[in-house]
Design a protein around this motif. Structure first.
Motif, PDB file in Angstrom:
ATOM      1  N   SER A  76       0.832  -1.205   0.000  1.00 15.01           N
ATOM      2  CA  SER A  76       0.000   0.000   0.000  1.00 15.01           C
ATOM      3  C   SER A  76       0.867   1.256   0.000  1.00 15.01           C
ATOM      4  CB  SER A  76      -0.936  -0.001   1.209  1.00 15.01           C
ATOM      5  OG  SER A  76      -1.852  -1.070   1.141  1.00 15.01           O
ATOM      6  N   ALA A  77       1.943   1.238   0.793  1.00 15.29           N
ATOM      7  CA  ALA A  77       2.854   2.385   0.838  1.00 15.29           C
ATOM      8  C   ALA A  77       3.511   2.600  -0.522  1.00 15.29           C
ATOM      9  CB  ALA A  77       3.908   2.182   1.917  1.00 15.29           C
ATOM     10  N   LEU A  78       3.879   1.499  -1.187  1.00 16.12           N
ATOM     11  CA  LEU A  78       4.485   1.603  -2.514  1.00 16.12           C
ATOM     12  C   LEU A  78       3.498   2.179  -3.520  1.00 16.12           C
ATOM     13  CD1 LEU A  78       6.871   1.012  -4.398  1.00 16.12           C
ATOM     14  CD2 LEU A  78       5.947  -1.295  -4.705  1.00 16.12           C
ATOM     15  N   GLU A  79       2.242   1.743  -3.452  1.00 12.00           N
ATOM     16  CA  GLU A  79       1.225   2.246  -4.377  1.00 12.00           C
ATOM     17  C   GLU A  79       0.981   3.734  -4.154  1.00 12.00           C
ATOM     18  OE1 GLU A  79      -1.995  -0.350  -3.528  1.00 12.00           O
ATOM     19  OE2 GLU A  79      -1.422  -1.825  -5.054  1.00 12.00           O
ATOM     20  N   ARG A  80       0.973   4.159  -2.889  1.00 10.15           N
ATOM     21  CA  ARG A  80       0.796   5.592  -2.617  1.00 10.15           C
ATOM     22  C   ARG A  80       1.993   6.390  -3.121  1.00 10.15           C
ATOM     23  NH1 ARG A  80      -0.790   3.462   2.426  1.00 10.15           N
ATOM     24  NH2 ARG A  80       1.166   4.177   3.352  1.00 10.15           N
ATOM     25  N   ALA A  81       3.178   5.803  -2.995  1.00 14.36           N
ATOM     26  CA  ALA A  81       4.385   6.504  -3.444  1.00 14.36           C
ATOM     27  C   ALA A  81       4.388   6.697  -4.950  1.00 14.36           C
ATOM     28  CB  ALA A  81       5.634   5.728  -3.010  1.00 14.36           C
ATOM     29  N   THR A  82       3.816   5.766  -5.702  1.00  9.13           N
ATOM     30  CA  THR A  82       3.802   5.909  -7.158  1.00  9.13           C
ATOM     31  C   THR A  82       2.979   7.115  -7.579  1.00  9.13           C
ATOM     32  OG1 THR A  82       1.903   4.416  -7.369  1.00  9.13           O
ATOM     33  CG2 THR A  82       4.085   3.430  -7.504  1.00  9.13           C
ATOM     34  N   ASP A  83       1.973   7.482  -6.798  1.00 10.24           N
ATOM     35  CA  ASP A  83       1.192   8.678  -7.119  1.00 10.24           C
ATOM     36  C   ASP A  83       2.063   9.921  -7.088  1.00 10.24           C
ATOM     37  OD1 ASP A  83      -1.339   7.755  -7.724  1.00 10.24           O
ATOM     38  OD2 ASP A  83      -1.924   7.606  -5.629  1.00 10.24           O
ATOM     39  N   ARG A  84       2.994   9.966  -6.131  1.00 11.78           N
ATOM     40  CA  ARG A  84       3.859  11.146  -6.021  1.00 11.78           C
ATOM     41  C   ARG A  84       4.868  11.218  -7.165  1.00 11.78           C
ATOM     42  NH1 ARG A  84       4.340   9.140  -0.743  1.00 11.78           N
ATOM     43  NH2 ARG A  84       6.572   8.793  -1.019  1.00 11.78           N
ATOM     44  N   LEU A  85       5.141  10.069  -7.781  1.00 13.56           N
ATOM     45  CA  LEU A  85       6.119  10.040  -8.871  1.00 13.56           C
ATOM     46  C   LEU A  85       5.485  10.344 -10.218  1.00 13.56           C
ATOM     47  CD1 LEU A  85       8.060   6.800  -7.852  1.00 13.56           C
ATOM     48  CD2 LEU A  85       8.729   9.174  -7.425  1.00 13.56           C
ATOM     49  N   THR A  86       4.167  10.328 -10.273  1.00 16.75           N
ATOM     50  CA  THR A  86       3.464  10.544 -11.532  1.00 16.75           C
ATOM     51  C   THR A  86       3.512  12.009 -11.932  1.00 16.75           C
ATOM     52  OG1 THR A  86       1.986   8.719 -11.023  1.00 16.75           O
ATOM     53  CG2 THR A  86       1.283  10.254 -12.734  1.00 16.75           C
ATOM     54  N   GLU A  87       3.939  12.282 -13.144  1.00 18.52           N
ATOM     55  CA  GLU A  87       4.032  13.665 -13.606  1.00 18.52           C
ATOM     56  C   GLU A  87       2.672  14.206 -14.037  1.00 18.52           C
ATOM     57  OE1 GLU A  87       6.961  13.875 -16.631  1.00 18.52           O
ATOM     58  OE2 GLU A  87       8.633  13.322 -15.331  1.00 18.52           O
ATOM     59  N   ASP A  88       1.768  13.332 -14.455  1.00 15.45           N
ATOM     60  CA  ASP A  88       0.460  13.762 -14.905  1.00 15.45           C
ATOM     61  C   ASP A  88      -0.351  14.294 -13.729  1.00 15.45           C
ATOM     62  OD1 ASP A  88      -1.907  14.193 -16.144  1.00 15.45           O
ATOM     63  OD2 ASP A  88      -2.337  12.101 -16.619  1.00 15.45           O
ATOM     64  N   ASP A  89      -0.838  15.531 -13.820  1.00 19.10           N
ATOM     65  CA  ASP A  89      -1.571  16.157 -12.722  1.00 19.10           C
ATOM     66  C   ASP A  89      -3.009  15.678 -12.633  1.00 19.10           C
ATOM     67  OD1 ASP A  89       0.599  17.593 -11.927  1.00 19.10           O
ATOM     68  OD2 ASP A  89       0.065  19.397 -13.060  1.00 19.10           O
ATOM     69  N   GLY A  90      -3.529  15.090 -13.719  1.00 17.02           N
ATOM     70  CA  GLY A  90      -4.924  14.668 -13.742  1.00 17.02           C
ATOM     71  C   GLY A  90      -5.101  13.257 -13.218  1.00 17.02           C
ATOM     72  N   GLY A  91      -6.322  12.744 -13.409  1.00 16.46           N
ATOM     73  CA  GLY A  91      -6.596  11.385 -12.986  1.00 16.46           C
ATOM     74  C   GLY A  91      -7.812  11.303 -12.086  1.00 16.46           C
ATOM     75  N   LEU A  92      -8.033  10.124 -11.531  1.00 13.25           N
ATOM     76  CA  LEU A  92      -9.205   9.840 -10.712  1.00 13.25           C
ATOM     77  C   LEU A  92      -8.942  10.158  -9.248  1.00 13.25           C
ATOM     78  CD1 LEU A  92     -12.054   8.497 -10.436  1.00 13.25           C
ATOM     79  CD2 LEU A  92     -10.832   6.335 -10.073  1.00 13.25           C
ATOM     80  N   VAL A  93      -9.918  10.801  -8.596  1.00  8.16           N
ATOM     81  CA  VAL A  93      -9.883  11.033  -7.154  1.00  8.16           C
ATOM     82  C   VAL A  93     -11.129  10.377  -6.557  1.00  8.16           C
ATOM     83  CG1 VAL A  93      -9.837  12.715  -5.285  1.00  8.16           C
ATOM     84  CG2 VAL A  93      -8.696  13.233  -7.451  1.00  8.16           C
ATOM     85  N   ARG A  94     -10.921   9.466  -5.617  1.00 10.10           N
ATOM     86  CA  ARG A  94     -12.031   8.752  -4.985  1.00 10.10           C
ATOM     87  C   ARG A  94     -12.330   9.384  -3.632  1.00 10.10           C
ATOM     88  NH1 ARG A  94      -8.817   3.306  -5.549  1.00 10.10           N
ATOM     89  NH2 ARG A  94      -7.249   4.898  -5.164  1.00 10.10           N
ATOM     90  N   VAL A  95     -13.567   9.820  -3.478  1.00 13.90           N
ATOM     91  CA  VAL A  95     -14.004  10.492  -2.248  1.00 13.90           C
ATOM     92  C   VAL A  95     -15.098   9.652  -1.609  1.00 13.90           C
ATOM     93  CG1 VAL A  95     -14.931  12.604  -1.236  1.00 13.90           C
ATOM     94  CG2 VAL A  95     -13.492  12.731  -3.292  1.00 13.90           C
ATOM     95  N   THR A  96     -14.949   9.366  -0.318  1.00 10.97           N
ATOM     96  CA  THR A  96     -15.931   8.552   0.380  1.00 10.97           C
ATOM     97  C   THR A  96     -16.570   9.331   1.521  1.00 10.97           C
ATOM     98  OG1 THR A  96     -16.297   6.475   1.585  1.00 10.97           O
ATOM     99  CG2 THR A  96     -14.189   7.553   1.913  1.00 10.97           C
ATOM    100  N   GLY A  97     -17.837   9.029   1.765  1.00  5.01           N
ATOM    101  CA  GLY A  97     -18.581   9.656   2.857  1.00  5.01           C
ATOM    102  C   GLY A  97     -19.960   9.045   2.931  1.00  5.01           C
ATOM    103  N   VAL A  98     -20.706   9.400   3.952  1.00  2.00           N
ATOM    104  CA  VAL A  98     -22.086   8.922   4.040  1.00  2.00           C
ATOM    105  C   VAL A  98     -22.906   9.577   2.933  1.00  2.00           C
ATOM    106  CG1 VAL A  98     -21.965   8.469   6.515  1.00  2.00           C
ATOM    107  CG2 VAL A  98     -22.677  10.728   5.720  1.00  2.00           C
TER     108      VAL A  98
END
Length: 311
Positions: A76-98
């Protein structure tokens, strides 16, 4: 060793069911069975006892569990780290709530101009607490219950108030003839459900529903009065507010994001938008932006000393 097999092992251990494990990791049940068999064959041991009450860890499975959890955390830590290495500013953001929080966000997300930023949003409304550490969601907007654990960045979003709402026809009835739309039986331990049942007292609860949307629709149909978030009830033309915000039901909201991805551009854009939007709409969320209909006599709230359970 295949990490996917360990992921299946942990999903089965948590759910004690192949069907629920398959739903959790979004694969078919036969795939779960095959991967679990492959893992047991690789290790040369049985990891689960198949019992009538569910799948239970064997002694070997109990030894494997902490090692698998450690691997899961590192992946999980590795997967989160890959986001920081991505140059593309766009993409999917997942938001959770009731549901009510997701509805609030949905009604306002167009203002974020996400299309121009090549950002898309996935809203996940569920009673489950999706894990930010495991990247089940990127951002969580939650009702504050306790201090968050782990490497989470939090921001206060203010409060969300609740009040009693009904159709004008229902609101015109004498108080002793009022009926109510309550929560389903599975929600009876929730604070809102307990308050409504106590307020109704001996008056009838003519319908119960599990979702805010269904309870609101029933109130609009004139079936009875129900509890709604003030921002939602005040915005409905076919509803009037019967009470001021109910103090013991007011909830504090907080935004959470994992520290490893808080600086990722698309996530930062979304968190900044949510923070500014909730701040701008604090009066609506707190129930202070709209007076209830002066043609309807407001109901007085009961004086209740007993402590209600947390939602």
């Amino acid at each position: 060793m295949d990490w996917d097999n360990l992921k299946v092992f942990l999903a089965v251990e948590r759910s004690r069911s192949l069907t629920e494990a398959a739903a959790e990791i979004k694969v078919s049940q036969p795939t779960v069975g095959r991967r679990l068999t492959a893992l047991e064959e690789t290790l040369g041991v049985m990891l689960f006892d198949r019992r009538p009450d569910g799948w239970r860890l064997t002694a070997a499975g109990k030894k494997l569990k902490p090692l698998a959890i450690e691997v899961e955390a590192k992946v999980s830590a590795l997967e989160r780290a890959t986001d920081r290495l991505t140059e593309d500013d766009g993409g999917l953001v997942r938001v959770t709530g009731v549901w009510s929080v997701c509805r609030f966000i949905l009604d306002r997300v167009r203002e974020a101009n996400l299309v121009g930023r090549a950002i898309s949003v996935e809203l996940i409304h569920d009673g489950s607490l999706y894990s930010l550490a495991k990247r089940e969601a990127d951002i969580a907007v939650r009702i504050r219950r306790s201090a968050p654990r782990g490497d989470l960045v939090t921001r206060s979003l203010g409060v969300m108030a609740f009040a009693l709402y009904a159709s004008p026809q229902t609101a015109a009835l004498p108080p002793d003839q009022l009926a109510f739309v309550g929560f389903d039986l599975a929600s009876q331990g929730f604070r809102q459900s307990q308050w409504l049942d106590a307020f109704a007292d001996r008056r009838p609860v003519v319908m119960r529903a599990s979702s805010v949307d269904l309870r609101m629709r029933a109130a609009l149909m004139g079936m009875g009065a129900t509890i709604l978030p003030c921002f939602l009830g005040d915005a409905q033309p076919g509803l009037v507010r019967l009470t001021p915000p109910i103090p013991e039901l007011t909830e504090e909201l907080q935004l959470l994001v994992h520290g490893d991805v808080a600086g990722v551009n698309r996530i930062r854009v979304m968190t900044d938008f949510l923070f500014s939007t909730f701040k701008l709409e604090r009066a609506r969320l707190s129930g202070a932006a709209s007076d209830f209909d002066m043609d309807v006599a407001p109901m007085s709230l009961p004086n209740r000393d007993e402590k209600l359970n947390e939602i």
